[in-house]
Design an enzyme around this catalytic site. Structure first.
Site, mmCIF file in Angstrom:
data_model
loop_
_atom_site.group_PDB
_atom_site.id
_atom_site.type_symbol
_atom_site.label_atom_id
_atom_site.label_comp_id
_atom_site.label_asym_id
_atom_site.label_seq_id
_atom_site.Cartn_x
_atom_site.Cartn_y
_atom_site.Cartn_z
ATOM 1 N N ARG A 1 72.586 22.364 23.192
ATOM 2 C CA ARG A 1 72.691 21.876 21.909
ATOM 3 C C ARG A 1 71.618 20.726 22.103
ATOM 4 O O ARG A 1 71.740 19.746 21.488
ATOM 5 C CB ARG A 1 73.754 21.440 21.409
ATOM 6 N N CYS A 2 70.402 20.833 22.964
ATOM 7 C CA CYS A 2 69.727 19.865 22.954
ATOM 8 C C CYS A 2 68.043 20.405 22.622
ATOM 9 O O CYS A 2 67.929 21.716 22.455
ATOM 10 C CB CYS A 2 69.604 19.648 24.406
ATOM 11 N N GLY A 3 66.995 19.608 22.098
ATOM 12 C CA GLY A 3 65.908 19.944 21.770
ATOM 13 C C GLY A 3 65.247 20.525 23.017
ATOM 14 O O GLY A 3 64.194 21.425 22.721
ATOM 15 N N LEU A 4 65.492 20.267 24.192
ATOM 16 C CA LEU A 4 64.753 21.025 25.291
ATOM 17 C C LEU A 4 65.687 22.072 25.828
ATOM 18 O O LEU A 4 65.025 22.777 26.661
ATOM 19 C CB LEU A 4 65.100 19.948 26.440
ATOM 20 N N THR A 5 66.659 22.705 25.002
ATOM 21 C CA THR A 5 67.425 23.800 25.593
ATOM 22 C C THR A 5 66.616 25.023 25.750
ATOM 23 O O THR A 5 66.760 25.892 26.544
ATOM 24 C CB THR A 5 68.781 24.208 24.474
#
Length: 165
Positions: free
Chosen positions: A38-42
């Site tokens: 659930r990360c912007g970098l996922t």
């Protein structure tokens, strides 16, 4: 100072709870990445999977290491993590159990990894999800890449190809 010890003799479990058997990667380049769903970098999962598929026939492997230490961005169970990675990004590379990468409960794997500096000289704590460590054939860290570094960047692929020979 760069640690020159192998990181492959550390015990860690696979996502399914069985032994991950890191010594099996001796003689093969390995990209260790702390991951989160659930990360912007996922979306880097897609690039990591492309690297896996592009280089796996030459002995390369990505190793995903789930971690929930950064803004609670990996809250799921092992089964939820596996299902998300498979269904959303088609991940085929191995994943470990969820671990802590910083602090008093830092996993021993990350005790060894974090002593290595990246190109800007950063050592120590993991800065965010998707920090990457390239492990050489001898089991030692050869490169560290910031979380925002695209896994398919020229910087990463050049370092990887140098390890593949």
């Amino acid at each position: 100072m760069t640690p020159r010890i192998s990181v492959l003799d550390v015990d860690i479990n696979a996502l399914d709870g069985t032994a991950a058997n890191l010594p099996q990667y001796t003689g093969r380049p390995l990209l260790v990445v702390n991951v989160a769903s659930r990360c912007g970098l996922t979306p880097q999962y897609a690039a990591l999977e492309r690297l896996q598929r592009r280089y796996e026939d030459r002995g390369f492997t990505v190793l995903g290491v789930p971690c929930n230490q950064f803004a609670g961005q990996e809250p799921g169970s092992a089964q939820e993590i596996a299902e998300f990675c498979s269904a959303t990004y088609g991940v085929t590379f191995p994943m470990t159990e969820k671990v802590e990468v910083n602090g008093a409960d830092r996993h021993p794997l990350y005790d060894r990894l974090t002593g290595f500096a990246d190109a800007e000289g950063h050592t120590g704590d993991i800065r965010w999800n998707f920090e990457k460590f390239l492990i050489g054939r001898d089991g030692r860290v050869v490169a560290r890449f910031a979380p925002q570094t695209d896994p398919e960047s020229a910087e990463v692929t050049a370092a990887l190809e140098a390890q593949l020979g």
